[in-house]
Design a protein around this motif. Structure first.
Motif, PDB file in Angstrom:
ATOM      1  N   ASP A 120      50.551  30.993  38.498  1.00 22.45           N
ATOM      2  CA  ASP A 120      50.487  31.014  40.087  1.00 22.45           C
ATOM      3  C   ASP A 120      51.091  32.213  40.801  1.00 22.45           C
ATOM      4  O   ASP A 120      51.170  32.497  41.754  1.00 22.45           O
ATOM      5  CB  ASP A 120      51.006  29.640  40.815  1.00 22.45           C
ATOM      6  N   ASP A 121      51.621  33.028  39.731  1.00 27.58           N
ATOM      7  CA  ASP A 121      52.419  34.214  40.526  1.00 27.58           C
ATOM      8  C   ASP A 121      51.332  35.351  41.013  1.00 27.58           C
ATOM      9  O   ASP A 121      49.893  35.356  40.555  1.00 27.58           O
ATOM     10  CB  ASP A 121      52.785  35.191  38.883  1.00 27.58           C
ATOM     11  N   PRO A 122      51.718  36.117  41.939  1.00 24.26           N
ATOM     12  CA  PRO A 122      50.690  36.919  42.738  1.00 24.26           C
ATOM     13  C   PRO A 122      50.386  37.931  41.646  1.00 24.26           C
ATOM     14  O   PRO A 122      49.386  38.611  41.984  1.00 24.26           O
ATOM     15  CB  PRO A 122      51.574  37.509  43.918  1.00 24.26           C
ATOM     16  N   ILE A 123      50.793  38.144  40.591  1.00 26.63           N
ATOM     17  CA  ILE A 123      50.358  39.449  39.767  1.00 26.63           C
ATOM     18  C   ILE A 123      49.134  39.237  39.293  1.00 26.63           C
ATOM     19  O   ILE A 123      48.336  39.895  39.107  1.00 26.63           O
ATOM     20  CB  ILE A 123      51.358  39.534  38.756  1.00 26.63           C
ATOM     21  N   PHE A 124      48.599  37.810  39.279  1.00 25.90           N
ATOM     22  CA  PHE A 124      47.231  37.377  38.892  1.00 25.90           C
ATOM     23  C   PHE A 124      46.301  37.955  39.883  1.00 25.90           C
ATOM     24  O   PHE A 124      45.216  38.166  39.456  1.00 25.90           O
ATOM     25  CB  PHE A 124      47.221  35.957  38.483  1.00 25.90           C
ATOM     26  N   ALA A 125      46.543  37.782  40.992  1.00 29.53           N
ATOM     27  CA  ALA A 125      45.594  38.332  41.914  1.00 29.53           C
ATOM     28  C   ALA A 125      45.625  39.747  41.954  1.00 29.53           C
ATOM     29  O   ALA A 125      44.579  40.168  41.968  1.00 29.53           O
ATOM     30  CB  ALA A 125      46.192  37.890  43.505  1.00 29.53           C
ATOM     31  N   LEU A 126      46.310  40.492  41.712  1.00 28.93           N
ATOM     32  CA  LEU A 126      46.107  41.993  41.264  1.00 28.93           C
ATOM     33  C   LEU A 126      45.435  42.400  40.071  1.00 28.93           C
ATOM     34  O   LEU A 126      44.493  42.891  39.972  1.00 28.93           O
ATOM     35  CB  LEU A 126      47.533  42.587  41.029  1.00 28.93           C
ATOM     36  N   VAL A 127      45.568  41.424  38.917  1.00 29.56           N
ATOM     37  CA  VAL A 127      44.636  41.437  37.774  1.00 29.56           C
ATOM     38  C   VAL A 127      43.309  41.110  38.142  1.00 29.56           C
ATOM     39  O   VAL A 127      42.379  41.820  37.613  1.00 29.56           O
ATOM     40  CB  VAL A 127      45.388  40.407  36.800  1.00 29.56           C
ATOM     41  N   ALA A 128      43.004  40.191  39.101  1.00 28.31           N
ATOM     42  CA  ALA A 128      41.608  39.562  39.458  1.00 28.31           C
ATOM     43  C   ALA A 128      41.091  40.780  40.247  1.00 28.31           C
ATOM     44  O   ALA A 128      39.823  41.280  40.212  1.00 28.31           O
ATOM     45  CB  ALA A 128      41.582  38.477  40.131  1.00 28.31           C
ATOM     46  N   LEU A 129      41.978  41.391  41.211  1.00 37.27           N
ATOM     47  CA  LEU A 129      41.373  42.533  41.948  1.00 37.27           C
ATOM     48  C   LEU A 129      40.807  43.804  41.030  1.00 37.27           C
ATOM     49  O   LEU A 129      39.854  44.466  41.214  1.00 37.27           O
ATOM     50  CB  LEU A 129      42.297  42.982  43.070  1.00 37.27           C
ATOM     51  N   ASN A 130      41.803  44.128  40.102  1.00 41.86           N
ATOM     52  CA  ASN A 130      41.675  45.152  39.065  1.00 41.86           C
ATOM     53  C   ASN A 130      40.161  45.087  38.443  1.00 41.86           C
ATOM     54  O   ASN A 130      39.273  45.919  38.287  1.00 41.86           O
ATOM     55  CB  ASN A 130      42.738  45.234  38.225  1.00 41.86           C
ATOM     56  N   GLU A 131      40.007  43.860  37.984  1.00 44.04           N
ATOM     57  CA  GLU A 131      38.851  43.487  37.262  1.00 44.04           C
ATOM     58  C   GLU A 131      37.672  43.437  38.171  1.00 44.04           C
ATOM     59  O   GLU A 131      36.477  44.268  37.614  1.00 44.04           O
ATOM     60  CB  GLU A 131      38.813  41.928  36.467  1.00 44.04           C
ATOM     61  N   ALA A 132      37.555  43.106  39.339  1.00 42.90           N
ATOM     62  CA  ALA A 132      36.563  43.445  40.085  1.00 42.90           C
ATOM     63  C   ALA A 132      36.155  44.750  40.751  1.00 42.90           C
ATOM     64  O   ALA A 132      35.085  44.998  40.658  1.00 42.90           O
ATOM     65  CB  ALA A 132      36.898  42.505  41.624  1.00 42.90           C
ATOM     66  N   VAL A 133      37.040  45.453  40.826  1.00 39.45           N
ATOM     67  CA  VAL A 133      37.049  47.046  41.026  1.00 39.45           C
ATOM     68  C   VAL A 133      36.609  47.442  39.886  1.00 39.45           C
ATOM     69  O   VAL A 133      35.380  48.412  39.878  1.00 39.45           O
ATOM     70  CB  VAL A 133      38.224  47.670  41.603  1.00 39.45           C
ATOM     71  N   LEU A 134      36.941  47.262  38.770  1.00 34.74           N
ATOM     72  CA  LEU A 134      36.638  47.909  37.550  1.00 34.74           C
ATOM     73  C   LEU A 134      35.055  47.445  37.261  1.00 34.74           C
ATOM     74  O   LEU A 134      34.232  48.329  36.724  1.00 34.74           O
ATOM     75  CB  LEU A 134      37.468  47.490  36.317  1.00 34.74           C
ATOM     76  N   ALA A 135      34.596  46.222  37.486  1.00 36.32           N
ATOM     77  CA  ALA A 135      33.350  45.761  37.138  1.00 36.32           C
ATOM     78  C   ALA A 135      32.450  46.427  38.248  1.00 36.32           C
ATOM     79  O   ALA A 135      31.169  46.813  37.623  1.00 36.32           O
ATOM     80  CB  ALA A 135      33.104  44.288  37.472  1.00 36.32           C
ATOM     81  N   GLU A 136      32.701  46.732  39.419  1.00 38.39           N
ATOM     82  CA  GLU A 136      31.968  47.321  40.558  1.00 38.39           C
ATOM     83  C   GLU A 136      31.750  48.772  39.896  1.00 38.39           C
ATOM     84  O   GLU A 136      30.738  49.361  39.801  1.00 38.39           O
ATOM     85  CB  GLU A 136      32.481  47.250  41.768  1.00 38.39           C
ATOM     86  N   THR A 137      32.839  49.352  39.510  1.00 39.64           N
ATOM     87  CA  THR A 137      32.710  50.785  39.327  1.00 39.64           C
ATOM     88  C   THR A 137      31.847  51.024  37.759  1.00 39.64           C
ATOM     89  O   THR A 137      31.119  51.940  37.698  1.00 39.64           O
ATOM     90  CB  THR A 137      33.980  51.512  38.804  1.00 39.64           C
TER      91      THR A 137
END
Length: 120
Positions: free
Chosen positions: A21-38
């Motif tokens: 439940d750590d907020p760092i996982f939100a950053l990981v998910a955001l990074n994956e979304a940005v990477l997928a879009e790119t």
């Protein structure tokens, strides 16, 4: 993304325990979304460039273009010259001769310096 696997990986590397439940996982998910879009955008650009190159290759080879339904219209590019020049131009010959003279002079300078400084 397997959060438990990522959590154990972080613990193995750093010794820091994090919760799923750590907020760092939100950053990981955001990074994956940005990477997928790119990656998606880059694949679309690569596909368009590939189709344009295929159309140019077909035109250069004298083959008829594919129907519009089979391939979207490519971006117009610079025309390919009908015949490539054969041999070197006079300027290229001069540059090649100058490079040969410089390389021979450098080799003679090195050999002369070595002979001058050589002590048996």
């Amino acid at each position: 993304m397997d959060q438990h696997k990522l959590r154990s990986h972080v613990f193995d590397k750093t010794g820091i325990k994090i919760d799923v439940d750590d907020p760092i996982f939100a950053l990981v998910a955001l990074n994956e979304a940005v990477l997928a879009e790119t990656v998606e955008r880059q694949l679309a650009l690569l596909d368009a460039a590939t189709q344009a190159l295929a159309a140019q290759a077909r035109a250069a080879g004298g083959l008829p273009p594919l129907p519009a339904a089979a391939m979207p219209q490519p971006v117009p590019a610079a025309p390919i010259p009908a015949s490539a020049p054969t041999g070197f131009t006079p300027r290229e010959w001069r540059l090649l001769g100058a490079a040969a003279i410089v390389s021979i002079a450098s080799a003679l300078l090195v050999l002369g310096g070595a002979a001058l400084l050589y002590k048996p």
